[in-house]
Design a protein around this motif. Structure first.
Motif, PDB file in Angstrom:
ATOM      1  N   ARG A   1       0.806  -1.205   0.000  1.00  0.00           N
ATOM      2  CA  ARG A   1       0.000   0.000   0.000  1.00  0.00           C
ATOM      3  C   ARG A   1       0.847   1.267   0.000  1.00  0.00           C
ATOM      4  O   ARG A   1       0.314   2.333  -0.228  1.00  0.00           O
ATOM      5  CB  ARG A   1      -0.928  -0.006   1.209  1.00  0.00           C
ATOM      6  CG  ARG A   1      -1.994  -1.057   1.088  1.00  0.00           C
ATOM      7  CD  ARG A   1      -3.095  -0.812   2.076  1.00  0.00           C
ATOM      8  NE  ARG A   1      -4.091  -1.816   1.925  1.00  0.00           N
ATOM      9  CZ  ARG A   1      -5.300  -1.593   1.419  1.00  0.00           C
ATOM     10  NH1 ARG A   1      -5.653  -0.399   1.071  1.00  0.00           N
ATOM     11  NH2 ARG A   1      -6.160  -2.565   1.296  1.00  0.00           N
ATOM     12  N   LEU A   2       2.137   1.116   0.266  1.00  0.00           N
ATOM     13  CA  LEU A   2       3.015   2.286   0.280  1.00  0.00           C
ATOM     14  C   LEU A   2       3.062   2.983  -1.073  1.00  0.00           C
ATOM     15  O   LEU A   2       3.146   4.200  -1.140  1.00  0.00           O
ATOM     16  CB  LEU A   2       4.429   1.885   0.699  1.00  0.00           C
ATOM     17  CG  LEU A   2       4.622   1.521   2.160  1.00  0.00           C
ATOM     18  CD1 LEU A   2       6.046   1.024   2.398  1.00  0.00           C
ATOM     19  CD2 LEU A   2       4.330   2.708   3.054  1.00  0.00           C
ATOM     20  N   ALA A   3       3.013   2.229  -2.141  1.00  0.00           N
ATOM     21  CA  ALA A   3       3.102   2.813  -3.480  1.00  0.00           C
ATOM     22  C   ALA A   3       1.759   3.350  -3.972  1.00  0.00           C
ATOM     23  O   ALA A   3       1.714   4.145  -4.908  1.00  0.00           O
ATOM     24  CB  ALA A   3       3.624   1.775  -4.465  1.00  0.00           C
ATOM     25  N   GLU A   4       0.682   2.930  -3.340  1.00  0.00           N
ATOM     26  CA  GLU A   4      -0.640   3.309  -3.825  1.00  0.00           C
ATOM     27  C   GLU A   4      -0.882   4.820  -3.735  1.00  0.00           C
ATOM     28  O   GLU A   4      -1.333   5.442  -4.692  1.00  0.00           O
ATOM     29  CB  GLU A   4      -1.720   2.552  -3.049  1.00  0.00           C
ATOM     30  CG  GLU A   4      -3.104   2.797  -3.583  1.00  0.00           C
ATOM     31  CD  GLU A   4      -4.154   2.008  -2.817  1.00  0.00           C
ATOM     32  OE1 GLU A   4      -5.194   1.712  -3.412  1.00  0.00           O
ATOM     33  OE2 GLU A   4      -3.941   1.706  -1.631  1.00  0.00           O
ATOM     34  N   ARG A   5      -0.582   5.410  -2.617  1.00  0.00           N
ATOM     35  CA  ARG A   5      -0.858   6.843  -2.421  1.00  0.00           C
ATOM     36  C   ARG A   5      -0.081   7.715  -3.412  1.00  0.00           C
ATOM     37  O   ARG A   5      -0.682   8.569  -4.080  1.00  0.00           O
ATOM     38  CB  ARG A   5      -0.577   7.242  -0.973  1.00  0.00           C
ATOM     39  CG  ARG A   5      -0.985   8.688  -0.686  1.00  0.00           C
ATOM     40  CD  ARG A   5      -0.901   9.030   0.787  1.00  0.00           C
ATOM     41  NE  ARG A   5      -1.909   8.239   1.492  1.00  0.00           N
ATOM     42  CZ  ARG A   5      -1.768   7.787   2.730  1.00  0.00           C
ATOM     43  NH1 ARG A   5      -0.690   8.044   3.411  1.00  0.00           N
ATOM     44  NH2 ARG A   5      -2.713   7.084   3.299  1.00  0.00           N
ATOM     45  N   PRO A   6       1.244   7.557  -3.557  1.00  0.00           N
ATOM     46  CA  PRO A   6       1.960   8.389  -4.535  1.00  0.00           C
ATOM     47  C   PRO A   6       1.489   8.147  -5.973  1.00  0.00           C
ATOM     48  O   PRO A   6       1.422   9.088  -6.766  1.00  0.00           O
ATOM     49  CB  PRO A   6       3.422   7.979  -4.379  1.00  0.00           C
ATOM     50  CG  PRO A   6       3.513   7.245  -3.102  1.00  0.00           C
ATOM     51  CD  PRO A   6       2.156   6.739  -2.764  1.00  0.00           C
ATOM     52  N   ALA A   7       1.139   6.899  -6.306  1.00  0.00           N
ATOM     53  CA  ALA A   7       0.659   6.618  -7.660  1.00  0.00           C
ATOM     54  C   ALA A   7      -0.660   7.335  -7.910  1.00  0.00           C
ATOM     55  O   ALA A   7      -0.859   7.924  -8.983  1.00  0.00           O
ATOM     56  CB  ALA A   7       0.501   5.115  -7.863  1.00  0.00           C
ATOM     57  N   ARG A   8      -1.542   7.300  -6.943  1.00  0.00           N
ATOM     58  CA  ARG A   8      -2.826   8.012  -7.099  1.00  0.00           C
ATOM     59  C   ARG A   8      -2.617   9.513  -7.182  1.00  0.00           C
ATOM     60  O   ARG A   8      -3.326  10.202  -7.918  1.00  0.00           O
ATOM     61  CB  ARG A   8      -3.765   7.665  -5.943  1.00  0.00           C
ATOM     62  CG  ARG A   8      -4.357   6.291  -6.124  1.00  0.00           C
ATOM     63  CD  ARG A   8      -5.523   6.050  -5.230  1.00  0.00           C
ATOM     64  NE  ARG A   8      -6.054   4.734  -5.556  1.00  0.00           N
ATOM     65  CZ  ARG A   8      -6.979   4.130  -4.884  1.00  0.00           C
ATOM     66  NH1 ARG A   8      -7.512   4.710  -3.828  1.00  0.00           N
ATOM     67  NH2 ARG A   8      -7.400   2.942  -5.224  1.00  0.00           N
ATOM     68  N   ALA A   9      -1.645  10.018  -6.435  1.00  0.00           N
ATOM     69  CA  ALA A   9      -1.346  11.452  -6.488  1.00  0.00           C
ATOM     70  C   ALA A   9      -0.870  11.855  -7.887  1.00  0.00           C
ATOM     71  O   ALA A   9      -1.075  12.994  -8.309  1.00  0.00           O
ATOM     72  CB  ALA A   9      -0.296  11.816  -5.444  1.00  0.00           C
ATOM     73  N   GLU A  10      -0.259  10.915  -8.602  1.00  0.00           N
ATOM     74  CA  GLU A  10       0.188  11.159  -9.984  1.00  0.00           C
ATOM     75  C   GLU A  10      -0.946  10.946 -10.986  1.00  0.00           C
ATOM     76  O   GLU A  10      -0.738  11.060 -12.189  1.00  0.00           O
ATOM     77  CB  GLU A  10       1.347  10.221 -10.322  1.00  0.00           C
ATOM     78  CG  GLU A  10       2.608  10.479  -9.539  1.00  0.00           C
ATOM     79  CD  GLU A  10       3.341  11.710 -10.023  1.00  0.00           C
ATOM     80  OE1 GLU A  10       3.305  11.993 -11.243  1.00  0.00           O
ATOM     81  OE2 GLU A  10       3.933  12.401  -9.181  1.00  0.00           O
ATOM     82  N   GLY A  11      -2.128  10.556 -10.488  1.00  0.00           N
ATOM     83  CA  GLY A  11      -3.257  10.324 -11.374  1.00  0.00           C
ATOM     84  C   GLY A  11      -3.293   8.932 -11.982  1.00  0.00           C
ATOM     85  O   GLY A  11      -4.039   8.682 -12.925  1.00  0.00           O
ATOM     86  N   LEU A  12      -2.482   8.019 -11.461  1.00  0.00           N
ATOM     87  CA  LEU A  12      -2.448   6.658 -11.990  1.00  0.00           C
ATOM     88  C   LEU A  12      -3.515   5.804 -11.314  1.00  0.00           C
ATOM     89  O   LEU A  12      -3.690   5.870 -10.101  1.00  0.00           O
ATOM     90  CB  LEU A  12      -1.071   6.028 -11.755  1.00  0.00           C
ATOM     91  CG  LEU A  12       0.104   6.739 -12.415  1.00  0.00           C
ATOM     92  CD1 LEU A  12       1.425   6.151 -11.938  1.00  0.00           C
ATOM     93  CD2 LEU A  12      -0.018   6.625 -13.931  1.00  0.00           C
ATOM     94  N   PRO A  13      -4.231   5.001 -12.068  1.00  0.00           N
ATOM     95  CA  PRO A  13      -5.208   4.099 -11.446  1.00  0.00           C
ATOM     96  C   PRO A  13      -4.461   3.004 -10.688  1.00  0.00           C
ATOM     97  O   PRO A  13      -3.433   2.495 -11.150  1.00  0.00           O
ATOM     98  CB  PRO A  13      -5.975   3.515 -12.635  1.00  0.00           C
ATOM     99  CG  PRO A  13      -5.059   3.646 -13.797  1.00  0.00           C
ATOM    100  CD  PRO A  13      -4.194   4.854 -13.525  1.00  0.00           C
ATOM    101  N   THR A  14      -4.944   2.650  -9.508  1.00  0.00           N
ATOM    102  CA  THR A  14      -4.269   1.638  -8.693  1.00  0.00           C
ATOM    103  C   THR A  14      -5.285   0.707  -8.053  1.00  0.00           C
ATOM    104  O   THR A  14      -6.469   1.034  -7.920  1.00  0.00           O
ATOM    105  CB  THR A  14      -3.449   2.279  -7.550  1.00  0.00           C
ATOM    106  OG1 THR A  14      -4.345   2.943  -6.676  1.00  0.00           O
ATOM    107  CG2 THR A  14      -2.404   3.241  -8.065  1.00  0.00           C
ATOM    108  N   THR A  15      -4.797  -0.426  -7.667  1.00  0.00           N
ATOM    109  CA  THR A  15      -5.545  -1.351  -6.828  1.00  0.00           C
ATOM    110  C   THR A  15      -4.531  -2.164  -6.045  1.00  0.00           C
ATOM    111  O   THR A  15      -3.396  -2.345  -6.487  1.00  0.00           O
ATOM    112  CB  THR A  15      -6.478  -2.255  -7.653  1.00  0.00           C
ATOM    113  OG1 THR A  15      -7.346  -2.960  -6.765  1.00  0.00           O
ATOM    114  CG2 THR A  15      -5.705  -3.249  -8.486  1.00  0.00           C
ATOM    115  N   VAL A  16      -4.912  -2.623  -4.890  1.00  0.00           N
ATOM    116  CA  VAL A  16      -4.029  -3.433  -4.057  1.00  0.00           C
ATOM    117  C   VAL A  16      -4.441  -4.890  -4.223  1.00  0.00           C
ATOM    118  O   VAL A  16      -5.604  -5.238  -4.082  1.00  0.00           O
ATOM    119  CB  VAL A  16      -4.119  -3.011  -2.572  1.00  0.00           C
ATOM    120  CG1 VAL A  16      -3.306  -3.947  -1.700  1.00  0.00           C
ATOM    121  CG2 VAL A  16      -3.649  -1.574  -2.413  1.00  0.00           C
ATOM    122  N   VAL A  17      -3.474  -5.735  -4.547  1.00  0.00           N
ATOM    123  CA  VAL A  17      -3.713  -7.171  -4.660  1.00  0.00           C
ATOM    124  C   VAL A  17      -3.287  -7.800  -3.342  1.00  0.00           C
ATOM    125  O   VAL A  17      -2.120  -7.737  -2.972  1.00  0.00           O
ATOM    126  CB  VAL A  17      -2.906  -7.778  -5.830  1.00  0.00           C
ATOM    127  CG1 VAL A  17      -3.075  -9.291  -5.873  1.00  0.00           C
ATOM    128  CG2 VAL A  17      -3.317  -7.137  -7.144  1.00  0.00           C
TER     129      VAL A  17
END
Length: 160
Positions: free
Chosen positions: A1-17
């Protein structure tokens, strides 16, 4: 989940598996398809992680009573998923017991991650020895070995 927040801040779609263990995460990565959309990849990766049977060998750091019996500091504990199954001093014997618990007739791929600890007299590492025995006794299996730093574990195993 550490990478999820910065990726979303960049506008990238994310999901945690979700993954119960690092080796299950590797199983998930193995099915990633760069051509598939996020939802399809997430579903496939979650299924791969869920279907991966995992085990580990961990050195006890304190005296305790486990589901597998009592242990003392320095004992090795074999876990299937997060359940202690066996305790002993011989890493090779425990690794073989663990694999007997994880493998079934449908098993195709075994991933073994371990460090340089527990070398034999010739300097061969535990994960390499375990892989040699598996290849000799179960030649139908594909066996992948990663020798590196498994943290506090003597061995991590994933079976698909």
């Amino acid at each position: 989940r550490l990478a999820e927040r910065p990726a979303r801040a960049e506008g990238l779609p994310t999901t945690v598996v979700p993954s119960r263990a690092a080796v299950a995460g590797l199983a998930a990565l193995a099915v990633y398809d760069p051509r598939a959309d996020l939802a399809a990849n997430a579903d496939a990766m979650a299924a791969a992680a869920r279907d991966c049977r995992t085990g580990s060998l961990l050195m006890a750091v304190r005296e305790a009573v486990t589901e597998a019996g009592p242990c003392r500091p320095g004992d090795l504990i074999a876990y299937r998923d997060r359940t202690p199954m066996a305790i002993g001093a011989d890493p090779d014997e425990l690794a073989d017991q663990l694999l007997d618990l994880l493998l079934d007739d449908d098993s195709e791929l075994v991933t073994i991650i371990g460090g340089e600890e527990h070398p034999d007299p010739l300097g061969e590492s535990l994960p390499v020895r375990v892989a040699h025995r598996l290849r000799a006794t179960r030649p139908h299996l594909e066996v992948a070995v990663v020798v590196g730093d498994p943290g506090r574990y003597a061995l991590l195993v994933g079976v698909e």
